[in-house]
Design a protein around this motif. Sequence first.
Motif, short mmCIF file in Angstrom:
data_model
loop_
_atom_site.label_atom_id
_atom_site.label_comp_id
_atom_site.label_asym_id
_atom_site.label_seq_id
_atom_site.Cartn_x
_atom_site.Cartn_y
_atom_site.Cartn_z
N ILE A 131 0.83 -1.21 0.00
CA ILE A 131 0.00 0.00 0.00
C ILE A 131 0.86 1.25 0.00
CG2 ILE A 131 -1.63 1.34 1.40
CD1 ILE A 131 -2.91 -1.31 2.19
N ASN A 132 1.90 1.27 0.82
CA ASN A 132 2.76 2.46 0.91
C ASN A 132 3.54 2.70 -0.38
OD1 ASN A 132 1.91 2.92 3.52
ND2 ASN A 132 3.60 1.79 4.44
N HIS A 136 0.21 7.55 -1.25
CA HIS A 136 0.85 8.49 -0.33
C HIS A 136 -0.22 9.38 0.29
CE1 HIS A 136 3.55 11.39 1.44
NE2 HIS A 136 2.98 12.37 0.76
N VAL A 137 -0.29 9.36 1.61
CA VAL A 137 -1.25 10.20 2.32
C VAL A 137 -0.55 11.49 2.73
CG1 VAL A 137 -2.77 10.38 4.32
CG2 VAL A 137 -2.46 8.16 3.19
N THR A 138 -1.04 12.60 2.20
CA THR A 138 -0.43 13.90 2.53
C THR A 138 -0.88 14.34 3.92
OG1 THR A 138 -2.22 15.18 1.55
CG2 THR A 138 -0.43 14.51 0.09
N LEU A 167 -8.32 16.38 3.42
CA LEU A 167 -7.63 15.09 3.45
C LEU A 167 -7.32 14.67 2.02
CD1 LEU A 167 -9.98 13.29 6.00
CD2 LEU A 167 -7.88 14.54 6.51
N GLU A 168 -6.10 14.21 1.78
CA GLU A 168 -5.71 13.83 0.42
C GLU A 168 -4.87 12.56 0.43
OE1 GLU A 168 -2.90 15.48 -3.27
OE2 GLU A 168 -3.78 16.91 -1.84
N THR A 169 -5.23 11.65 -0.47
CA THR A 169 -4.45 10.43 -0.71
C THR A 169 -4.10 10.37 -2.18
OG1 THR A 169 -5.56 9.22 1.07
CG2 THR A 169 -4.41 7.91 -0.58
N ARG A 170 -2.81 10.26 -2.47
CA ARG A 170 -2.36 10.25 -3.86
C ARG A 170 -2.09 8.81 -4.32
NH1 ARG A 170 1.14 15.55 -5.56
NH2 ARG A 170 -0.23 17.09 -4.57
N ALA A 177 -5.37 11.69 -7.44
CA ALA A 177 -5.54 11.94 -6.01
C ALA A 177 -7.01 11.89 -5.64
CB ALA A 177 -4.95 13.29 -5.63
N SER A 178 -7.29 11.35 -4.46
CA SER A 178 -8.63 11.39 -3.87
C SER A 178 -8.59 12.39 -2.73
CB SER A 178 -9.03 10.00 -3.36
OG SER A 178 -9.12 9.07 -4.42
N ILE A 179 -9.45 13.40 -2.82
CA ILE A 179 -9.44 14.49 -1.85
C ILE A 179 -10.81 14.56 -1.18
CG2 ILE A 179 -9.21 16.99 -1.53
CD1 ILE A 179 -7.43 16.98 -4.07
#
Length: 304
Positions: A131-132, A136-138, A167-170, A177-179
């Motif tokens: 997953i990592n 990437h979770v900002t 909240l953002e995950t790239r 990105a999902s924001i």
Amino acid sequence: MIKYLEIRLGIWLALVCAMPAPVCLGDVLFVHDYQSDEYLLGKQESELRVGYTPRAMLVDKQTRYTGSWMKRFFGEVKEQRDTTHFLLEKRRIREIDWYRSKILTLPFENIQHVRMLQANNAMTEGAAEIINARYHVTDPVFTITVAPETKTVDGYPCRYIEADLRLETRDLKKNAASITLIRQHLWVSDAVPGADQYDDFHRHLAETLGLEAERLGQLNFLLRYWQGPLAPIRESLIQIKGYPVQNDFFVEAQYVKNINSQTPSVTSKIIKKERMILRKAKVIETLDESRFAAVGPFSEVSLQ
């Protein structure tokens, strides 16, 4: 069942928590008009009654699902009732299941136990590496603005608070990105009758559950989505004092393609809108608890 009641606890705390005011005697009843529009469930209209005695909080929410999709699915406007009792002296939560004619009870200690087990339920090392490597979770961005002036809302002098969480995950593989954007707008007043009883109960409830008091404060709607420590925002949180006269809450989801390009493609959707307005706040000598009681042949199930 334990997980179900823990979820119910989070929902009720999110709906009814606030902070301090001057001291006065008696029980108190708050009545709210509550409106919600969710992406899947559609529109809902509710009356939310919250009664307080020195050692108990009684919550009753009666909801009508008025959205067109729900009306087509059920053939009529679906109605639902949810009732929960938080009993400090007995250290128990009682949930009335009106549909199944049951009363479910759970000790406070079991809620803490479940939370502790969940915290230790970490991913395996291999899954975490996969997953990592892709996602990437900002760092979340949390801002709180407290207006310096007051404004009269429904007869109460109110202070306006605006809070935003991003909240953002790239997705590194797809360059996307999902924001999630969460916004809460509050009009709070320390002149609302009964806010002292409200504050006193929630302070004791936080101590009993082992929670930080600010998590049961006015920004509880937004803090449901904040998993980090409160220390970085505590100075802003303690500036917010009073009972919410109006509470607006929004959740927007965005999906961004080609995020590193000069012309990224953005798709947005409002997935939840909520508004809760205080209709009545009344200090009374003795709360009429029959308004929150089960009527009929209900069986009681104790969850240990």
